[in-house]
Design a protein around this motif. Structure first.
Motif, mmCIF file in Angstrom:
data_model
loop_
_atom_site.group_PDB
_atom_site.id
_atom_site.type_symbol
_atom_site.label_atom_id
_atom_site.label_comp_id
_atom_site.label_asym_id
_atom_site.label_seq_id
_atom_site.Cartn_x
_atom_site.Cartn_y
_atom_site.Cartn_z
ATOM 1 N N TYR A 29 0.810 -1.221 0.000
ATOM 2 C CA TYR A 29 0.000 0.000 0.000
ATOM 3 C C TYR A 29 0.846 1.275 0.000
ATOM 4 O O TYR A 29 0.348 2.335 -0.368
ATOM 5 C CB TYR A 29 -0.944 0.026 1.210
ATOM 6 C CG TYR A 29 -2.185 -0.812 1.056
ATOM 7 C CD1 TYR A 29 -3.224 -0.412 0.208
ATOM 8 C CD2 TYR A 29 -2.345 -2.005 1.762
ATOM 9 C CE1 TYR A 29 -4.378 -1.176 0.076
ATOM 10 C CE2 TYR A 29 -3.500 -2.780 1.629
ATOM 11 C CZ TYR A 29 -4.505 -2.354 0.781
ATOM 12 O OH TYR A 29 -5.653 -3.113 0.647
ATOM 13 N N TYR A 30 2.092 1.175 0.422
ATOM 14 C CA TYR A 30 2.893 2.389 0.578
ATOM 15 C C TYR A 30 3.398 2.951 -0.741
ATOM 16 O O TYR A 30 3.473 4.170 -0.927
ATOM 17 C CB TYR A 30 4.078 2.133 1.503
ATOM 18 C CG TYR A 30 4.923 3.366 1.738
ATOM 19 C CD1 TYR A 30 4.398 4.458 2.442
ATOM 20 C CD2 TYR A 30 6.217 3.466 1.246
ATOM 21 C CE1 TYR A 30 5.148 5.604 2.650
ATOM 22 C CE2 TYR A 30 6.977 4.606 1.458
ATOM 23 C CZ TYR A 30 6.442 5.667 2.161
ATOM 24 O OH TYR A 30 7.188 6.804 2.360
ATOM 25 N N ALA A 31 3.766 2.083 -1.663
ATOM 26 C CA ALA A 31 4.377 2.537 -2.918
ATOM 27 C C ALA A 31 4.184 1.477 -3.985
ATOM 28 O O ALA A 31 3.723 0.364 -3.696
ATOM 29 C CB ALA A 31 5.874 2.800 -2.701
ATOM 30 N N GLN A 32 4.542 1.817 -5.207
ATOM 31 C CA GLN A 32 4.542 0.810 -6.265
ATOM 32 C C GLN A 32 5.344 -0.394 -5.798
ATOM 33 O O GLN A 32 6.480 -0.242 -5.336
ATOM 34 C CB GLN A 32 5.214 1.362 -7.526
ATOM 35 C CG GLN A 32 4.431 2.364 -8.306
ATOM 36 C CD GLN A 32 5.153 2.728 -9.597
ATOM 37 O OE1 GLN A 32 6.198 2.186 -9.945
ATOM 38 N NE2 GLN A 32 4.591 3.671 -10.325
ATOM 39 N N PRO A 33 4.805 -1.599 -5.884
ATOM 40 C CA PRO A 33 5.575 -2.759 -5.433
ATOM 41 C C PRO A 33 6.819 -2.970 -6.290
ATOM 42 O O PRO A 33 6.766 -2.878 -7.521
ATOM 43 C CB PRO A 33 4.591 -3.924 -5.580
ATOM 44 C CG PRO A 33 3.543 -3.440 -6.513
ATOM 45 C CD PRO A 33 3.458 -1.958 -6.351
ATOM 46 N N LEU A 37 9.608 -7.818 -5.040
ATOM 47 C CA LEU A 37 8.466 -8.218 -4.226
ATOM 48 C C LEU A 37 7.429 -8.936 -5.082
ATOM 49 O O LEU A 37 6.866 -9.959 -4.677
ATOM 50 C CB LEU A 37 7.849 -6.996 -3.551
ATOM 51 C CG LEU A 37 6.605 -7.244 -2.694
ATOM 52 C CD1 LEU A 37 6.883 -8.283 -1.599
ATOM 53 C CD2 LEU A 37 6.109 -5.945 -2.080
ATOM 54 N N ILE A 38 7.161 -8.417 -6.270
ATOM 55 C CA ILE A 38 6.205 -9.069 -7.168
ATOM 56 C C ILE A 38 6.691 -10.469 -7.528
ATOM 57 O O ILE A 38 5.914 -11.425 -7.573
ATOM 58 C CB ILE A 38 5.983 -8.220 -8.432
ATOM 59 C CG1 ILE A 38 5.396 -6.849 -8.067
ATOM 60 C CG2 ILE A 38 5.037 -8.942 -9.396
ATOM 61 C CD1 ILE A 38 5.343 -5.863 -9.217
ATOM 62 N N ALA A 39 7.990 -10.600 -7.766
ATOM 63 C CA ALA A 39 8.557 -11.908 -8.093
ATOM 64 C C ALA A 39 8.348 -12.895 -6.954
ATOM 65 O O ALA A 39 8.034 -14.077 -7.174
ATOM 66 C CB ALA A 39 10.048 -11.764 -8.419
ATOM 67 N N LYS A 40 8.508 -12.434 -5.711
ATOM 68 C CA LYS A 40 8.289 -13.304 -4.554
ATOM 69 C C LYS A 40 6.823 -13.711 -4.449
ATOM 70 O O LYS A 40 6.504 -14.848 -4.091
ATOM 71 C CB LYS A 40 8.738 -12.607 -3.276
ATOM 72 C CG LYS A 40 10.249 -12.536 -3.106
ATOM 73 C CD LYS A 40 10.611 -12.020 -1.724
ATOM 74 C CE LYS A 40 12.111 -12.055 -1.503
ATOM 75 N NZ LYS A 40 12.475 -11.649 -0.126
#
Length: 206
Positions: A29-33, A37-40
């Motif tokens: 929610y804080y910033a563009q992932p 992180l998306i890969a995880k």
């Protein structure tokens, strides 16, 4: 904000799992992932350690969206919903939902309580303390912090009931009904389910 453990694991006790999920929500929610992180998320396990776990389906849906969308599409969705100049498509601030305006009395009350907890906003943080990501980080601290005078269930319950529970489902509603929300609609459903689990758990303390 550190990257939390994403794969459900029986090795994680309940309190650690709660802390990690609050950490994940804060990041998303804080910033563009970030790409990492998306890969995880894409390789995260989607089966809960125990069959029928309440968060299993919304977690599977979020991971499914991460797998179905490109990094660019997810990051662009964040900017569409929460970024830009002026009024965002969806607000992530408690003051907006509690008073109808930003930087109002709910934020002032929150800052007073944070000071009592010995917490202060990092000068490098661009958002105000009533941003949902910041509140998730506070909850994470109240769960995992080493100072038991602050990090305890009583403090968690009071903070959640005062600063998160009264408005978080309205935020989820706004996200889930937004026509351009895909990844973040799934995140909102996970948020809704997790907040329900938290509220039920705290109710059992009374």
């Amino acid at each position: 904000m550190s990257t939390p453990e994403l794969a459900p694991s029986s090795a994680l006790d309940e309190e650690t799992a709660r802390s990690e999920l609050y950490g994940l929500l804060a990041l998303l929610y804080y910033a563009q992932p970030a790409t990492e992180l998306i890969a995880k998320l894409r390789i995260a396990a989607t089966d809960a350690p125990a069959a029928g776990a309440f968060l299993e389906e919304p977690w599977r849906a979020l991971v499914g969206q991460a797998r179905a969308m490109t990094d660019e599409a997810i990051q662009s969705e964040y900017e569409t919903l929460f970024g830009g100049i002026g009024k965002p498509e969806v607000y992530l601030y408690g003051s907006h939902f509690l008073s109808g305006f930003l930087n109002e009395k709910p934020l002032a009350r929150l800052r007073t309580e944070l000071a009592q907890l010995g917490l202060a906003r990092d000068e490098g943080m661009s958002e105000t303390e009533d941003h949902f990501a910041y509140l998730c980080e506070v909850m994470r601290y109240l769960i995992a912090g080493e100072d038991v005078a602050v990090a305890n269930l009583t403090r968690q319950q009071a903070f959640f009931a005062t600063h998160i529970q009264p408005w978080v489902l309205m935020m989820c509603d706004d996200l889930q009904k937004h026509p351009k929300a895909r990844f973040y609609a799934a995140l909102a459903e996970l948020t809704r389910a997790f907040m329900g689990v938290e509220a039920q758990g705290f109710d059992m303390l009374d």
